[in-house]
Design a protein around this motif. Structure first.
Motif, PDB file in Angstrom:
ATOM      1  N   GLU A 183       0.807  -1.206   0.000  1.00 35.30           N
ATOM      2  CA  GLU A 183       0.000   0.000   0.000  1.00 35.30           C
ATOM      3  C   GLU A 183       0.848   1.267   0.000  1.00 35.30           C
ATOM      4  OE1 GLU A 183      -2.430   0.847   3.381  1.00 35.30           O
ATOM      5  OE2 GLU A 183      -0.920   0.145   4.778  1.00 35.30           O
ATOM      6  N   CYS A 184       2.158   1.136   0.128  1.00 29.14           N
ATOM      7  CA  CYS A 184       3.012   2.324   0.140  1.00 29.14           C
ATOM      8  C   CYS A 184       3.154   2.935  -1.249  1.00 29.14           C
ATOM      9  CB  CYS A 184       4.371   2.019   0.741  1.00 29.14           C
ATOM     10  SG  CYS A 184       5.288   0.680  -0.013  1.00 29.14           S
ATOM     11  N   PHE A 185       2.649   2.262  -2.275  1.00 26.70           N
ATOM     12  CA  PHE A 185       2.654   2.793  -3.636  1.00 26.70           C
ATOM     13  C   PHE A 185       1.237   2.792  -4.193  1.00 26.70           C
ATOM     14  CE2 PHE A 185       6.926   0.967  -3.290  1.00 26.70           C
ATOM     15  CZ  PHE A 185       7.674   2.086  -3.599  1.00 26.70           C
ATOM     16  N   THR A 186       0.934   3.820  -4.970  1.00 25.33           N
ATOM     17  CA  THR A 186      -0.334   3.814  -5.682  1.00 25.33           C
ATOM     18  C   THR A 186      -0.182   2.953  -6.931  1.00 25.33           C
ATOM     19  OG1 THR A 186       0.155   5.742  -7.056  1.00 25.33           O
ATOM     20  CG2 THR A 186      -0.886   6.162  -4.908  1.00 25.33           C
ATOM     21  N   SER A 187      -1.273   2.473  -7.429  1.00 21.48           N
ATOM     22  CA  SER A 187      -1.220   1.662  -8.646  1.00 21.48           C
ATOM     23  C   SER A 187      -0.809   2.509  -9.849  1.00 21.48           C
ATOM     24  CB  SER A 187      -2.559   0.982  -8.896  1.00 21.48           C
ATOM     25  OG  SER A 187      -3.594   1.942  -8.974  1.00 21.48           O
ATOM     26  N   LYS A 188      -0.945   3.830  -9.761  1.00 21.17           N
ATOM     27  CA  LYS A 188      -0.571   4.716 -10.871  1.00 21.17           C
ATOM     28  C   LYS A 188       0.927   4.730 -11.137  1.00 21.17           C
ATOM     29  CE  LYS A 188      -4.457   7.863 -10.794  1.00 21.17           C
ATOM     30  NZ  LYS A 188      -4.891   9.251 -10.795  1.00 21.17           N
ATOM     31  N   VAL A 189       1.732   4.334 -10.171  1.00 24.10           N
ATOM     32  CA  VAL A 189       3.194   4.337 -10.369  1.00 24.10           C
ATOM     33  C   VAL A 189       3.726   2.945 -10.707  1.00 24.10           C
ATOM     34  CG1 VAL A 189       3.494   6.364  -8.879  1.00 24.10           C
ATOM     35  CG2 VAL A 189       3.786   4.065  -7.915  1.00 24.10           C
ATOM     36  N   GLN A 190       2.838   2.026 -11.083  1.00 27.79           N
ATOM     37  CA  GLN A 190       3.237   0.642 -11.345  1.00 27.79           C
ATOM     38  C   GLN A 190       4.348   0.545 -12.391  1.00 27.79           C
ATOM     39  OE1 GLN A 190       2.132  -2.055  -9.524  1.00 27.79           O
ATOM     40  NE2 GLN A 190       3.902  -2.980 -10.529  1.00 27.79           N
ATOM     41  N   ARG A 191       4.273   1.366 -13.434  1.00 26.37           N
ATOM     42  CA  ARG A 191       5.304   1.292 -14.484  1.00 26.37           C
ATOM     43  C   ARG A 191       6.688   1.615 -13.929  1.00 26.37           C
ATOM     44  NH1 ARG A 191       2.651   6.061 -15.216  1.00 26.37           N
ATOM     45  NH2 ARG A 191       3.896   7.931 -15.575  1.00 26.37           N
ATOM     46  N   HIS A 192       6.762   2.491 -12.923  1.00 22.85           N
ATOM     47  CA  HIS A 192       8.050   2.832 -12.320  1.00 22.85           C
ATOM     48  C   HIS A 192       8.551   1.699 -11.416  1.00 22.85           C
ATOM     49  CE1 HIS A 192       7.449   6.710 -14.050  1.00 22.85           C
ATOM     50  NE2 HIS A 192       6.424   6.991 -13.256  1.00 22.85           N
ATOM     51  N   ILE A 193       7.628   1.049 -10.730  1.00 24.85           N
ATOM     52  CA  ILE A 193       7.995  -0.123  -9.916  1.00 24.85           C
ATOM     53  C   ILE A 193       8.578  -1.201 -10.824  1.00 24.85           C
ATOM     54  CG2 ILE A 193       7.116  -1.979  -8.440  1.00 24.85           C
ATOM     55  CD1 ILE A 193       4.926   0.024  -7.498  1.00 24.85           C
ATOM     56  N   ASP A 194       7.891  -1.474 -11.917  1.00 26.03           N
ATOM     57  CA  ASP A 194       8.357  -2.499 -12.867  1.00 26.03           C
ATOM     58  C   ASP A 194       9.709  -2.130 -13.457  1.00 26.03           C
ATOM     59  OD1 ASP A 194       5.936  -3.804 -12.384  1.00 26.03           O
ATOM     60  OD2 ASP A 194       5.001  -3.056 -14.221  1.00 26.03           O
TER      61      ASP A 194
END
Length: 99
Positions: free
Chosen positions: A8-19
């Protein structure tokens, strides 16, 4: 075994940056800047970095669960929980058997 994280520490909107970070396409510094770690979460990154190191080492996935609403209300919290549950369900469906 692969490591599967949903945080939950990341929003789903930043998923591309996580990947991108997990694939080594961007540096840790760029990752933290693009995800606005200090602004959006604020807890020390050093406490979370070992989790990402595990995913990098063993494979798997990390998914951002959170969504931000302009106001916190009972309705927005329920919507956030539904959003997180949908991502969790999708992640479990993609998880390879035996992982």
């Amino acid at each position: 075994r692969k490591v599967w994280l949903c945080l939950e520490c990341f929003t789903s909107k930043v998923q591309r940056h996580i990947d991108s970070y997990l694939k080594g396409k961007i540096s840790e510094e760029v990752f933290l800047k693009r995800t606005q770690w200090s602004k959006s979460w604020g807890f020390p990154w050093e406490h979370y970095k070992p989790l990402f190191d595990l995913v990098k080492k063993h494979g798997g996935e990390c998914r951002g669960l959170n969504v931000i609403f302009s106001q916190r209300t009972g309705k927005s919290l329920r919507a956030r929980d539904r959003h997180a549950a949908k991502i969790l369900a999708e992640t479990l469906k993609r998880k390879a058997p035996g992982d």
